[in-house]
Design a protein around this motif. Structure first.
Motif, mmCIF file in Angstrom:
data_model
loop_
_atom_site.group_PDB
_atom_site.id
_atom_site.type_symbol
_atom_site.label_atom_id
_atom_site.label_comp_id
_atom_site.label_asym_id
_atom_site.label_seq_id
_atom_site.Cartn_x
_atom_site.Cartn_y
_atom_site.Cartn_z
ATOM 1 N N VAL A 36 -4.559 5.793 8.218
ATOM 2 C CA VAL A 36 -4.307 6.478 9.188
ATOM 3 C C VAL A 36 -3.078 7.550 8.596
ATOM 4 O O VAL A 36 -2.732 7.440 7.761
ATOM 5 N N SER A 37 -3.271 8.794 9.385
ATOM 6 C CA SER A 37 -2.673 9.878 8.823
ATOM 7 C C SER A 37 -1.350 10.395 9.904
ATOM 8 O O SER A 37 -1.936 10.376 11.067
ATOM 9 N N MET A 38 -0.488 11.005 9.453
ATOM 10 C CA MET A 38 0.483 11.724 10.409
ATOM 11 C C MET A 38 0.698 13.273 9.792
ATOM 12 O O MET A 38 0.979 13.240 8.457
ATOM 13 N N SER A 39 0.417 14.115 10.397
ATOM 14 C CA SER A 39 0.877 15.619 10.153
ATOM 15 C C SER A 39 2.044 15.963 9.703
ATOM 16 O O SER A 39 3.113 15.488 10.622
ATOM 17 N N THR A 40 2.380 16.514 8.734
ATOM 18 C CA THR A 40 3.780 17.212 8.514
ATOM 19 C C THR A 40 3.734 18.843 8.376
ATOM 20 O O THR A 40 4.696 19.291 7.853
ATOM 21 N N ASN A 41 2.754 19.145 8.807
ATOM 22 C CA ASN A 41 2.481 20.666 8.810
ATOM 23 C C ASN A 41 3.422 21.222 10.072
ATOM 24 O O ASN A 41 2.875 21.087 11.222
ATOM 25 N N TYR A 42 4.550 21.657 9.814
ATOM 26 C CA TYR A 42 5.286 22.263 11.055
ATOM 27 C C TYR A 42 5.117 23.426 11.702
ATOM 28 O O TYR A 42 5.460 23.671 12.650
ATOM 29 N N TYR B 45 0.905 -1.129 0.052
ATOM 30 C CA TYR B 45 0.050 0.093 -0.060
ATOM 31 C C TYR B 45 0.954 1.175 -0.032
ATOM 32 O O TYR B 45 1.761 1.231 0.986
ATOM 33 N N PRO B 46 0.583 2.198 -0.903
ATOM 34 C CA PRO B 46 1.394 3.290 -0.906
ATOM 35 C C PRO B 46 1.458 4.357 0.175
ATOM 36 O O PRO B 46 0.219 4.365 0.868
ATOM 37 N N ILE B 47 2.231 5.131 0.632
ATOM 38 C CA ILE B 47 2.513 6.062 1.374
ATOM 39 C C ILE B 47 1.929 7.395 0.513
ATOM 40 O O ILE B 47 2.436 7.835 -0.338
ATOM 41 N N VAL B 48 0.771 8.038 0.869
ATOM 42 C CA VAL B 48 0.357 9.081 0.162
ATOM 43 C C VAL B 48 0.571 10.403 0.838
ATOM 44 O O VAL B 48 0.593 10.524 1.940
ATOM 45 N N ALA C 173 0.721 15.920 5.161
ATOM 46 C CA ALA C 173 0.535 14.962 6.031
ATOM 47 C C ALA C 173 0.944 13.801 4.954
ATOM 48 O O ALA C 173 1.160 14.053 3.691
ATOM 49 N N VAL C 174 1.290 12.746 5.547
ATOM 50 C CA VAL C 174 1.171 11.297 5.013
ATOM 51 C C VAL C 174 0.261 10.361 5.501
ATOM 52 O O VAL C 174 0.077 10.404 6.821
ATOM 53 N N SER C 175 -0.180 9.750 4.578
ATOM 54 C CA SER C 175 -1.371 8.855 4.902
ATOM 55 C C SER C 175 -1.199 7.478 4.300
ATOM 56 O O SER C 175 -0.632 7.354 3.235
ATOM 57 N N PHE C 176 -1.748 6.536 5.068
ATOM 58 C CA PHE C 176 -1.611 5.108 4.149
ATOM 59 C C PHE C 176 -2.724 4.184 4.780
ATOM 60 O O PHE C 176 -3.360 4.485 6.137
ATOM 61 N N LYS D 59 -6.258 6.712 -3.760
ATOM 62 C CA LYS D 59 -4.759 6.999 -3.632
ATOM 63 C C LYS D 59 -4.315 5.831 -2.590
ATOM 64 O O LYS D 59 -2.963 5.446 -2.841
ATOM 65 N N THR D 60 -5.021 5.394 -1.763
ATOM 66 C CA THR D 60 -4.294 4.301 -0.936
ATOM 67 C C THR D 60 -4.261 3.017 -1.212
ATOM 68 O O THR D 60 -3.606 2.027 -0.479
ATOM 69 N N LYS D 61 -5.071 2.697 -2.220
ATOM 70 C CA LYS D 61 -5.336 1.162 -2.846
ATOM 71 C C LYS D 61 -6.066 0.572 -1.904
ATOM 72 O O LYS D 61 -5.918 -0.851 -1.943
#
Length: 342
Positions: free
Chosen positions: A263-269, A168-171, A189-192, A298-300
């Motif tokens: 699930v997602s993790m924020s990368t907005n600093y 599964y890709p990292i979006v 963000a990155v989500s997968f 996107k996530t497949k």
């Protein structure tokens, strides 16, 4: 004065970095209850050399047909290169927001959607440079793509494991729309998707979805505890009995509503403070859990529900194979070192 200066930098960022407006290009400014930010956005547009097409939406809030609204949008966007939707309201208050996006998707316009906007948001999360977000995304995605298990814990009792399946890709999200497409900001963000999510997740910051919603303060007092195994919600408990019932009814509305979509993790600093606005607070550091809808294109992900519910908590510590990504609700410096100029 300082707050005004920061807001102006956020407005410049939207126009120049996200929409990449060039001198002479035409931008449609769709706005609803956004008087607080209109002057600073118009100044940013003027300084970028763009031509403004003003499109107030108040008249469409409770009147007019959908077809007439679509004609309104198309007529304003007919000769436009870009468009910007700004509103201080969020959620279903303006039901035609989604119709606006759908109408613009059939044009060459690159569109940016900014719900819940305020001067404070412009001075905070909306100042984050998408090129820097993209570099943080790349650094984090590289680690996730070689990792095995993500683990998230919190003082309130979150203890969740997410198996990293490399099929599964990292979006990655950085908020730079191409012609004929749209994006929403603030972002970063990155989500997968993972079919193997197990443990306990305590939502004490955000519960938001198609049929369920709770204010941040309410969740802080009475959090929601989710029990998950095999990528599926097995139980949910809270002292807020009405919330338990609402979520139960929500889950019954679609056969796939209880599966973890992604699930997602924020990368907005620059998302550091809670504004009690979903668009901002969902980007606070930690792990955000989405049930039901999986954004399968996107996530497949192999399945997706027609409904969604998303959950976030406070003071998360997130690690992958023991390497910390977020510590006590703050992105660890190793992921931004050498990228951010501060």
């Amino acid at each position: 004065m300082r707050d005004t200066e920061l807001a102006r930098r956020g407005a410049d960022n939207l126009v120049q970095s996200h929409l990449r407006l060039q001198p002479g290009e035409r931008l449609v400014l769709f706005h609803l209850e956004a008087a607080e930010v209109l002057s600073v956005l118009r100044e940013a547009l003027r300084d970028a050399g763009g031509e403004l097409i003003d499109a107030p939406l108040e008249a469409w809030r409770d009147s007019g047909t959908d077809d007439a609204f679509e004609r309104f949008v198309k007529s304003h966007a007919a000769d436009a290169d870009a468009s910007l939707y700004v509103s201080s309201v969020t959620g279903p208050v303006f039901a035609r927001a989604q119709r606006l996006i759908q109408t613009l998707e059939g044009t060459r316009v690159r569109h940016l959607h900014v719900p819940g906007v305020s001067l404070r948001m412009l001075g905070g999360s909306l100042r984050a440079d998408p090129t820097l977000i993209e570099r943080i995304n790349e650094r984090l995605a590289e680690h996730l793509e070689t990792g095995k298990v993500l683990h998230v814990k919190s003082p309130k009792g979150t203890d969740l494991e997410v198996e990293l399946r490399h099929s599964y890709p990292i979006v990655r999200y950085c908020g730079v729309p191409e012609p004929g497409s749209w994006d929403s900001v603030p972002t970063g963000a990155v989500s997968f998707h993972s079919p193997a999510v197990s443990g306990t997740f305590v939502a004490d910051r955000i519960v938001s979805g198609t049929h369920v919603e709770r204010p941040n303060a309410s969740l802080f007092r009475r959090p929601l505890t989710l029990t998950i195994s095999g990528g599926r919600l097995r139980d949910h408990q809270s002292d807020d009995e009405e919330l338990v019932r609402e979520l139960r009814d929500h889950l019954a509305s679609d056969a796939d509503a209880d599966y973890v979509g992604f699930v997602s993790m924020s990368t907005n600093y620059l998302t550091r403070n809670e504004l009690k606005v979903f668009a901002n607070d969902a980007l606070l550091p930690g792990l955000r859990l989405m049930l039901g809808y999986s954004d399968p294109h996107k996530t497949k992900a192999p399945r997706s529900a027609s409904v969604w519910a998303t959950f976030h908590g406070r003071k998360h510590t997130v690690s992958v194979d023991g390497r910390v990504i977020v510590r006590d609700g703050r992105i660890d410096a190793q992921w931004t070192q050498g990228i951010l100029p501060f």
